[in-house]
Write a protein that holds these residues in place. Structure first.
Motif, mmCIF file in Angstrom:
data_model
loop_
_atom_site.group_PDB
_atom_site.id
_atom_site.type_symbol
_atom_site.label_atom_id
_atom_site.label_comp_id
_atom_site.label_asym_id
_atom_site.label_seq_id
_atom_site.Cartn_x
_atom_site.Cartn_y
_atom_site.Cartn_z
ATOM 1 N N SER A 1 12.160 5.930 20.692
ATOM 2 C CA SER A 1 13.131 5.126 19.944
ATOM 3 C C SER A 1 14.558 5.656 20.076
ATOM 4 C CB SER A 1 12.740 5.063 18.461
ATOM 5 O OG SER A 1 12.910 6.335 17.839
ATOM 6 N N GLY A 2 14.719 6.829 20.692
ATOM 7 C CA GLY A 2 16.052 7.402 20.863
ATOM 8 C C GLY A 2 16.644 7.954 19.585
ATOM 9 N N PRO A 3 15.906 8.781 18.843
ATOM 10 C CA PRO A 3 16.422 9.288 17.562
ATOM 11 C C PRO A 3 17.531 10.310 17.767
ATOM 12 C CG PRO A 3 14.396 10.428 18.103
ATOM 13 C CD PRO A 3 14.588 9.367 19.160
ATOM 14 N N ARG A 4 18.340 10.462 16.713
ATOM 15 C CA ARG A 4 19.376 11.500 16.705
ATOM 16 C C ARG A 4 18.931 12.719 15.907
ATOM 17 N NH1 ARG A 4 24.709 8.306 14.866
ATOM 18 N NH2 ARG A 4 25.797 10.139 15.683
ATOM 19 N N MET A 5 17.862 12.572 15.149
ATOM 20 C CA MET A 5 17.289 13.672 14.372
ATOM 21 C C MET A 5 15.826 13.355 14.139
ATOM 22 S SD MET A 5 18.933 12.729 10.661
ATOM 23 C CE MET A 5 19.391 11.012 10.345
ATOM 24 N N LEU A 6 15.072 14.378 13.749
ATOM 25 C CA LEU A 6 13.650 14.210 13.498
ATOM 26 C C LEU A 6 13.348 14.681 12.082
ATOM 27 C CD1 LEU A 6 11.117 13.290 15.011
ATOM 28 C CD2 LEU A 6 10.762 15.658 15.733
ATOM 29 N N LEU A 7 12.733 13.795 11.285
ATOM 30 C CA LEU A 7 12.359 14.091 9.903
ATOM 31 C C LEU A 7 10.834 14.130 9.826
ATOM 32 C CD1 LEU A 7 14.810 11.656 8.047
ATOM 33 C CD2 LEU A 7 15.226 14.016 8.804
ATOM 34 N N LEU A 8 10.291 15.245 9.369
ATOM 35 C CA LEU A 8 8.849 15.446 9.352
ATOM 36 C C LEU A 8 8.354 15.561 7.918
ATOM 37 C CD1 LEU A 8 8.588 18.159 12.173
ATOM 38 C CD2 LEU A 8 8.533 15.668 12.404
ATOM 39 N N ASP A 9 7.568 14.572 7.493
ATOM 40 C CA ASP A 9 7.049 14.538 6.131
ATOM 41 C C ASP A 9 5.577 14.960 6.150
ATOM 42 O OD1 ASP A 9 6.547 14.130 3.492
ATOM 43 O OD2 ASP A 9 7.152 12.028 3.443
ATOM 44 N N GLU A 10 5.338 16.256 6.210
ATOM 45 C CA GLU A 10 4.002 16.842 6.247
ATOM 46 C C GLU A 10 3.087 16.151 7.270
ATOM 47 O OE1 GLU A 10 2.412 18.613 2.789
ATOM 48 O OE2 GLU A 10 3.909 17.724 1.470
ATOM 49 N N PRO A 11 3.542 16.018 8.523
ATOM 50 C CA PRO A 11 2.766 15.239 9.492
ATOM 51 C C PRO A 11 1.510 15.939 9.999
ATOM 52 C CG PRO A 11 4.632 16.257 10.582
ATOM 53 C CD PRO A 11 4.782 16.543 9.115
ATOM 54 N N PHE A 12 1.325 17.213 9.653
ATOM 55 C CA PHE A 12 0.157 17.952 10.150
ATOM 56 C C PHE A 12 -0.940 18.091 9.094
ATOM 57 C CE2 PHE A 12 4.172 20.086 11.586
ATOM 58 C CZ PHE A 12 4.269 19.432 12.803
ATOM 59 N N ARG B 1 19.207 6.012 13.027
ATOM 60 C CA ARG B 1 18.417 6.551 14.143
ATOM 61 C C ARG B 1 17.747 7.866 13.749
ATOM 62 N NH1 ARG B 1 22.302 6.586 19.131
ATOM 63 N NH2 ARG B 1 20.543 7.707 20.038
ATOM 64 N N ALA B 2 17.062 7.821 12.629
ATOM 65 C CA ALA B 2 16.266 8.957 12.182
ATOM 66 C C ALA B 2 14.826 8.738 12.623
ATOM 67 C CB ALA B 2 16.340 9.096 10.660
ATOM 68 N N GLY B 3 14.319 9.627 13.459
ATOM 69 C CA GLY B 3 12.915 9.569 13.855
ATOM 70 C C GLY B 3 12.073 10.230 12.776
ATOM 71 N N ILE B 4 11.061 9.534 12.275
ATOM 72 C CA ILE B 4 10.292 10.035 11.132
ATOM 73 C C ILE B 4 8.803 10.067 11.463
ATOM 74 C CG2 ILE B 4 9.827 9.747 8.673
ATOM 75 C CD1 ILE B 4 12.337 8.001 8.522
ATOM 76 N N LEU B 5 8.173 11.192 11.159
ATOM 77 C CA LEU B 5 6.725 11.321 11.264
ATOM 78 C C LEU B 5 6.171 11.599 9.877
ATOM 79 C CD1 LEU B 5 6.297 13.485 14.494
ATOM 80 C CD2 LEU B 5 5.885 11.035 14.248
ATOM 81 N N PHE B 6 5.174 10.796 9.471
ATOM 82 C CA PHE B 6 4.563 10.921 8.162
ATOM 83 C C PHE B 6 3.187 11.582 8.270
ATOM 84 C CE2 PHE B 6 7.410 7.232 7.867
ATOM 85 C CZ PHE B 6 8.149 7.554 6.735
#
Length: 217
Positions: free
Chosen positions: A158-169, A84-89
């Protein structure tokens, strides 16, 4: 051992990622709910590889070890779909064959039943990112900033438990970049999600607040 191996938040305990015999990343750090840890470094330094290890999709060319705890549970041995890792690319990666609402409905967990309830949640999520009433739009008709907002709403649904941001900006223009940063970090605080941001842009780290770790090429 960290004193902060606590019940809530993200803890990286002795995480080490190697390529062949070379150590790319070696890290022990905790991220409390609603806080951001930024990892900075140039391309190829291992930033995205760290996210892949945490998220459970590390390429087989790399080896990783160390505990990844979320709310006290070690998830390092679990498959990606259960972490449940929320990821933004860098790219929003919206499904082009679905409407905006369809993209959001796809992310809602199956445990949420009932068509009306699921649609209500999607509409509420859109309103929460400033896109109320845009569920029927084709993603191709949206601006870059709007697509980034839909991607954020989809991750949160999606109900994530954490948020991982891979240079989304990184692919947004300067004005949109600042607006999107503020929205993403505000939503993370609101949702009490620990956030790990990887970037090469010092402005991202400044906007995120919190601790910053720099890794070399």
């Amino acid at each position: 051992m960290l004193d902060s191996l606590r019940e809530k938040g993200l803890v990286l305990d002795g995480v080490c990622i190697r390529l062949g015999g070379r150590v790319l990343v070696s890290l022990t750090r905790a991220v409390a709910p609603g806080e951001v840890l930024t990892v900075m470094g140039p391309s190829g330094a291992g930033k995205s590889t760290l996210l892949a290890y945490i998220g459970g999709f590390l390429d087989r060319a790399f080896t990783g070890e160390g505990r990844v705890l979320i709310d006290g549970e070690d998830i390092a041995g679990q498959p990606a779909e259960t972490r449940r890792a929320g990821i933004l690319f860098q790219d929003p990666l919206l499904f082009p064959h679905m409407s905006v609402a369809g993209n959001l409905l796809f992310a809602i967990p199956e445990a949420v039943t009932g068509r009306d309830e699921r649609r209500a949640r999607a509409e509420e999520a859109l309103a929460g990112v400033g896109l109320a009433g845009m569920g029927g739009r084709d993603p191709a008709t949206l601006s870059g900033g709007q697509r980034a907002r839909v991607a954020l709403a989809r991750v949160l649904l999606s109900g994530p438990r954490m948020l991982l941001l891979d240079e989304p900006f990184s692919k947004l223009d300067q004005e949109l970049r600042q607006q999107t940063r503020e929205l993403v970090f505000a939503k993370a605080r609101e949702s009490r999600l620990p956030v790990l941001l990887v970037t090469h842009d010092p402005a991202d780290a400044k906007a995120a607040g919190g601790d910053v770790i720099t890794i070399e090429a």
